[in-house]
Design an enzyme around this catalytic site. Structure first.
Site, mmCIF file in Angstrom:
data_model
loop_
_atom_site.group_PDB
_atom_site.id
_atom_site.type_symbol
_atom_site.label_atom_id
_atom_site.label_comp_id
_atom_site.label_asym_id
_atom_site.label_seq_id
_atom_site.Cartn_x
_atom_site.Cartn_y
_atom_site.Cartn_z
ATOM 1 N N LEU A 177 -1.838 -4.574 -4.089
ATOM 2 C CA LEU A 177 -2.971 -4.774 -3.202
ATOM 3 C C LEU A 177 -3.224 -6.033 -2.723
ATOM 4 C CD1 LEU A 177 -5.172 -1.707 -4.625
ATOM 5 C CD2 LEU A 177 -3.323 -1.756 -3.157
ATOM 6 N N ASP A 178 -3.035 -6.706 -3.688
ATOM 7 C CA ASP A 178 -3.270 -8.310 -3.201
ATOM 8 C C ASP A 178 -2.293 -8.707 -2.332
ATOM 9 O OD1 ASP A 178 -5.496 -8.968 -4.834
ATOM 10 O OD2 ASP A 178 -4.160 -9.403 -6.592
#
Length: 378
Positions: A168-169
């Protein structure tokens, strides 16, 4: 490949993973990236370890190449004035600090755009703007939990499992870079900058369009499928005599080819496995049958045999095997850049080539405040 962003100045006011990854992409594409770090401590990832590589964190070195570094304390009036001058001359500002942190120091999007109307101000948050959680900080594992990703990761009946990379980062960093490229193109047309927003939660939802589509279609909440996926089978990892092989028989002709290779005509005539919807409905029974046949040979033998009849497959490899594989070496996916402290420094290139060339690896990750004199002189 020198990159199309030559001449574009980027202020990288970020820490951890999402923001640095976005700025890394822009730097690899040719932008002149200045990493603005906290005076004294710098980016959090400088201390992430062990291991450390010649005293440096592999996290930091992996995410901060092609950048220069200055250290500022925005609560100090002199440093705040310096930062304001940097904002005035920047093309892009990327930030992923706690919600409101830059605004409290006078450099929120509205203030920055008043100073520099051509600035592209890209703000990265956890939960997005609006909604009751907008002001909360967020990290990759928290958002994998909140967004539903952990609920579909791992084996059926097992505990929640995080995808063990910062998907997600780094995904949010990719969306940020895409948004910046779009905004630069728009600025070429209008002459005006803009305020961009991307979020980890938005990225997490965008990674799940099929799962959400299935839920919208029939109201069934997806569960854990281990190495499998929804809607297709066999499309998963299976044990062999000495390891595991992933088989992706995504259509009827591939299914028939797989059964022929395994000498299992009984699977073809079994009504439980006749068509893909039948196989999906009886995936547990089919897993047991295929595993029984695949246990007769080792992974390498099966990969060779499956590839020979055109059934897509891959062995499950560890990272040492991946790095040593002739395919990875042949792609040139791992690159070296001269490093003053790490003689054997290597890093992963951006997975794109232009005219046969990867983006240039111009400089390794900087020391804290390494480039303050040269940047401030400029």
């Amino acid at each position: 490949m020198t990159g199309s962003l030559g001449g574009i100045r980027v202020l990288d006011v970020t820490t951890s993973v999402a923001g640095p990854f976005a700025a890394l992409i822009l730097g690899d594409l040719g932008a002149d990236v200045l990493k603005v770090e906290r005076r004294g401590s710098g980016d959090d990832t400088r201390r992430w370890g062990p291991p450390f590589w010649a005293g440096e964190s592999p996290h930091f070195t992996a995410l901060n190449r092609n950048k220069r570094s200055v250290a500022l304390n925005l609560k100090d009036p002199a440093d705040a004035e310096t930062f304001g001058k940097l904002v005035d001359t920047a093309d892009v500002l990327v930030q992923n600090l706690r919600p409101g942190a830059l605004a409290r120091n006078g450099f929120g999007p509205e203030e920055a755009l008043r100073r520099n109307p051509r600035l592209i101000y890209c703000e990265m948050t956890g939960y997005g703007s609006g909604g009751p959680l907008a002001d909360l900080p967020a990290y990759d594992p928290l958002m994998q939990a909140f967004s539903g990703l952990m609920a579909i990761t791992g084996e059926d009946g097992g505990p929640p499992a995080r995808i063990p990379v910062s998907i997600l980062d780094q995904g949010t960093g990719m969306w940020a870079a895409i948004a910046v490229l779009d905004a630069l193109r728009e600025r070429d047309r209008t002459g005006s900058g803009t305020h961009l927003e991307v979020s980890l939660l938005g990225t997490a939802l965008m990674w799940q369009p099929a799962q959400l589509g299935n839920y919208f279609a029939n109201g069934t909440v997806p569960g854990r499928l281990g190495s499998g996926t929804i809607g297709i089978y066999p499309y998963a990892a299976f044990p062999t005599a000495d390891g595991w092989v992933v088989i992706s028989a995504g259509n009827q002709s591939l299914w028939l080819a797989l059964c022929e290779l395994l000498a299992r005509p009984d699977l073809v005539t079994d009504p439980r496995f006749a068509e893909n919807p039948d196989r999906v409905a009886h995936r547990d029974e089919l897993f047991a049958e295929l595993s029984k046949s695949l246990a007769e040979r080792g992974t390498a033998a099966w990969v060779e045999a499956l590839q020979a009849v055109g059934v897509p497959c891959a062995p499950i490899q560890t990272l040492d095997q991946v790095v040593a594989h002739e395919q990875v070496r042949g792609m040139g996916a791992i690159g070296a850049v001269a490093h003053p402290r790490i003689p054997d420094f290597r890093t992963v290139r951006l997975p794109l080539r232009n005219g046969g060339e990867y983006p240039a690896l111009r400089r390794p990750a900087p020391l804290l405040d390494e480039h303050a004199p040269e940047w401030l002189d400029e």
